[in-house]
Design a protein around this motif. Structure first.
Motif, PDB file in Angstrom:
ATOM      1  N   ALA A  26       0.820  -1.216   0.000  1.00  0.00           N
ATOM      2  CA  ALA A  26       0.000   0.000   0.000  1.00  0.00           C
ATOM      3  C   ALA A  26       0.845   1.254   0.000  1.00  0.00           C
ATOM      4  CB  ALA A  26      -0.927   0.013   1.220  1.00  0.00           C
ATOM      5  N   ILE A  27       0.240   2.323  -0.480  1.00  0.00           N
ATOM      6  CA  ILE A  27       0.739   3.687  -0.331  1.00  0.00           C
ATOM      7  C   ILE A  27      -0.316   4.457   0.455  1.00  0.00           C
ATOM      8  CG2 ILE A  27       1.370   5.843  -1.490  1.00  0.00           C
ATOM      9  CD1 ILE A  27       2.064   4.087  -3.978  1.00  0.00           C
ATOM     10  N   LYS A  28       0.068   5.065   1.545  1.00  0.00           N
ATOM     11  CA  LYS A  28      -0.797   5.951   2.311  1.00  0.00           C
ATOM     12  C   LYS A  28      -0.134   7.321   2.369  1.00  0.00           C
ATOM     13  CE  LYS A  28      -3.964   4.893   4.534  1.00  0.00           C
ATOM     14  NZ  LYS A  28      -5.429   4.931   4.242  1.00  0.00           N
ATOM     15  N   ALA A  29      -0.915   8.363   2.579  1.00  0.00           N
ATOM     16  CA  ALA A  29      -0.364   9.716   2.597  1.00  0.00           C
ATOM     17  C   ALA A  29      -0.985  10.514   3.732  1.00  0.00           C
ATOM     18  CB  ALA A  29      -0.611  10.406   1.258  1.00  0.00           C
ATOM     19  N   GLU A  30      -0.268  11.575   4.138  1.00  0.00           N
ATOM     20  CA  GLU A  30      -0.758  12.458   5.196  1.00  0.00           C
ATOM     21  C   GLU A  30      -0.454  13.902   4.832  1.00  0.00           C
ATOM     22  OE1 GLU A  30       0.100  11.306   9.234  1.00  0.00           O
ATOM     23  OE2 GLU A  30       0.177  13.384   9.900  1.00  0.00           O
ATOM     24  N   THR A  31      -1.416  14.774   5.068  1.00  0.00           N
ATOM     25  CA  THR A  31      -1.223  16.201   4.830  1.00  0.00           C
ATOM     26  C   THR A  31      -0.521  16.841   6.019  1.00  0.00           C
ATOM     27  OG1 THR A  31      -3.317  16.866   5.835  1.00  0.00           O
ATOM     28  CG2 THR A  31      -3.374  16.244   3.500  1.00  0.00           C
ATOM     29  N   ARG A  32      -0.167  18.084   5.864  1.00  0.00           N
ATOM     30  CA  ARG A  32       0.493  18.824   6.936  1.00  0.00           C
ATOM     31  C   ARG A  32      -0.375  18.889   8.183  1.00  0.00           C
ATOM     32  NH1 ARG A  32       1.396  23.719   9.378  1.00  0.00           N
ATOM     33  NH2 ARG A  32       3.550  24.489   9.472  1.00  0.00           N
ATOM     34  N   ASP A  76       2.332  17.598  -3.932  1.00  0.00           N
ATOM     35  CA  ASP A  76       3.643  18.124  -3.542  1.00  0.00           C
ATOM     36  C   ASP A  76       4.206  17.172  -2.491  1.00  0.00           C
ATOM     37  OD1 ASP A  76       5.859  19.652  -2.853  1.00  0.00           O
ATOM     38  OD2 ASP A  76       4.692  20.970  -1.536  1.00  0.00           O
ATOM     39  N   LEU A  77       4.871  16.116  -2.943  1.00  0.00           N
ATOM     40  CA  LEU A  77       5.366  15.073  -2.043  1.00  0.00           C
ATOM     41  C   LEU A  77       6.679  15.506  -1.409  1.00  0.00           C
ATOM     42  CD1 LEU A  77       5.150  12.215  -0.847  1.00  0.00           C
ATOM     43  CD2 LEU A  77       6.346  11.366  -2.895  1.00  0.00           C
ATOM     44  N   ARG A  78       6.673  15.648  -0.085  1.00  0.00           N
ATOM     45  CA  ARG A  78       7.850  16.114   0.644  1.00  0.00           C
ATOM     46  C   ARG A  78       8.721  14.972   1.146  1.00  0.00           C
ATOM     47  NH1 ARG A  78       7.919  21.653   1.556  1.00  0.00           N
ATOM     48  NH2 ARG A  78       6.402  22.559   0.131  1.00  0.00           N
ATOM     49  N   ARG A  79       8.112  13.858   1.534  1.00  0.00           N
ATOM     50  CA  ARG A  79       8.883  12.754   2.114  1.00  0.00           C
ATOM     51  C   ARG A  79       8.072  11.468   1.979  1.00  0.00           C
ATOM     52  NH1 ARG A  79      12.164  13.498   6.493  1.00  0.00           N
ATOM     53  NH2 ARG A  79      12.651  15.465   5.401  1.00  0.00           N
ATOM     54  N   LYS A 106      16.252  12.573  -1.097  1.00  0.00           N
ATOM     55  CA  LYS A 106      15.787  13.129   0.162  1.00  0.00           C
ATOM     56  C   LYS A 106      14.278  13.008   0.308  1.00  0.00           C
ATOM     57  CE  LYS A 106      19.575  16.424   0.707  1.00  0.00           C
ATOM     58  NZ  LYS A 106      19.946  17.863   0.897  1.00  0.00           N
ATOM     59  N   VAL A 107      13.622  12.522  -0.742  1.00  0.00           N
ATOM     60  CA  VAL A 107      12.169  12.320  -0.703  1.00  0.00           C
ATOM     61  C   VAL A 107      11.850  10.852  -0.416  1.00  0.00           C
ATOM     62  CG1 VAL A 107      10.012  12.465  -2.004  1.00  0.00           C
ATOM     63  CG2 VAL A 107      11.756  14.241  -2.255  1.00  0.00           C
ATOM     64  N   PHE A 108      12.398   9.960  -1.216  1.00  0.00           N
ATOM     65  CA  PHE A 108      12.144   8.527  -1.045  1.00  0.00           C
ATOM     66  C   PHE A 108      13.255   7.911  -0.197  1.00  0.00           C
ATOM     67  CE2 PHE A 108       9.243   9.353  -4.441  1.00  0.00           C
ATOM     68  CZ  PHE A 108       8.233   8.415  -4.258  1.00  0.00           C
ATOM     69  N   ILE A 109      12.889   7.461   0.979  1.00  0.00           N
ATOM     70  CA  ILE A 109      13.860   6.973   1.952  1.00  0.00           C
ATOM     71  C   ILE A 109      13.469   5.579   2.411  1.00  0.00           C
ATOM     72  CG2 ILE A 109      14.845   7.370   4.253  1.00  0.00           C
ATOM     73  CD1 ILE A 109      14.363  10.378   3.758  1.00  0.00           C
ATOM     74  N   GLU A 180       4.847   9.047  10.402  1.00  0.00           N
ATOM     75  CA  GLU A 180       6.221   9.309  10.830  1.00  0.00           C
ATOM     76  C   GLU A 180       6.923  10.238   9.845  1.00  0.00           C
ATOM     77  OE1 GLU A 180       9.337   8.729  13.703  1.00  0.00           O
ATOM     78  OE2 GLU A 180       7.163   8.492  13.685  1.00  0.00           O
ATOM     79  N   ALA A 181       6.715   9.988   8.551  1.00  0.00           N
ATOM     80  CA  ALA A 181       7.302  10.875   7.543  1.00  0.00           C
ATOM     81  C   ALA A 181       6.752  12.288   7.686  1.00  0.00           C
ATOM     82  CB  ALA A 181       7.026  10.331   6.141  1.00  0.00           C
TER      83      ALA A 181
END
Length: 204
Positions: A26-32, A76-79, A106-109, A180-181
């Motif tokens: 899976a890919i999950k995402a979180e906003t600021r 706008d993917l930061r991390r 520095k984005v994909f870790i 965490e990211a």
């Protein structure tokens, strides 16, 4: 109620948990602002969740690559913290390296969840922020995986495990990685705050 993803251009952090032929990917995402959601991709706007049983028994790596391409183009993917899995034929380490080469080291870790020095504090932060920061889109698959997750003691701390092999928790783990990211990007000074949809759902 499964809410739609945020508007294109929204600044996000993300998490990725890779597998091969048993657990889900899976890919999950979180906003600021702490809104966790499942991105969509492709002409059918499929969620970025892959159950190998729905793909002939194997996770479709090219589909995952296509999904990341669309996520990077849309937001706008930061991390992105990415769990490569084990160091064998199931590993996503090379894939993560390819993504980093294309979209930024520095984005994909690479972020192995097998490291308890990393994973336990991440779980604890996620638990703490559930009551104060985190909201989500109501993804029913993620909710199911959250409910499946159990705390398994290990060396006087704990990790997350599944009650039975068929009761998956991969989307819970991926949500923790995304959080965490996002938390690390926030601590470094996330530069902008977008308005968020007021229709949010708490996990609790």
């Amino acid at each position: 109620m499964w809410l739609p993803p945020p508007e294109p251009g929204t600044s996000i952090a993300a998490g990725f948990d890779g597998s091969l032929n048993d657990d889900w990917t899976a890919i999950k995402a979180e906003t600021r602002d702490g809104y966790i959601f499942t991105p969509r991709y492709g002409p059918d706007r499929r969620p970025t969740i892959w159950n190998p049983a729905e793909w002939g028994g194997l996770i479709p790596r090219q589909q995952v690559r296509e999904a990341w391409d669309e996520v990077v183009e849309t937001y706008d993917l930061r991390r992105a913290y990415c769990d490569p899995g084990f160091h064998d034929e199931t590993s996503w380490e090379s894939d993560i390296e390819d993504w980093a080469a294309e979209w930024g080291e520095k984005v994909f870790i690479s972020w192995p969840t097998t490291s308890m020095q990393r994973m336990y504090p991440a779980i604890r932060r996620f638990e703490s922020d559930l009551t104060a920061l985190i909201t989500h889109d109501g993804c029913p698959l993620t909710i199911r995986h959250m409910r499946n997750a159990r705390k398994l003691p290990i060396r006087r701390v704990y990790t997350l495990g599944k009650p039975a092999q068929h009761q998956k928790i991969d989307l819970a783990v991926t949500s923790i990685l995304a959080h965490e990211a996002a938390s690390d990007v926030r601590s470094e000074g996330w530069p902008s705050r977008e308005p968020t949809d007021t229709r949010v759902i708490c996990f609790t």
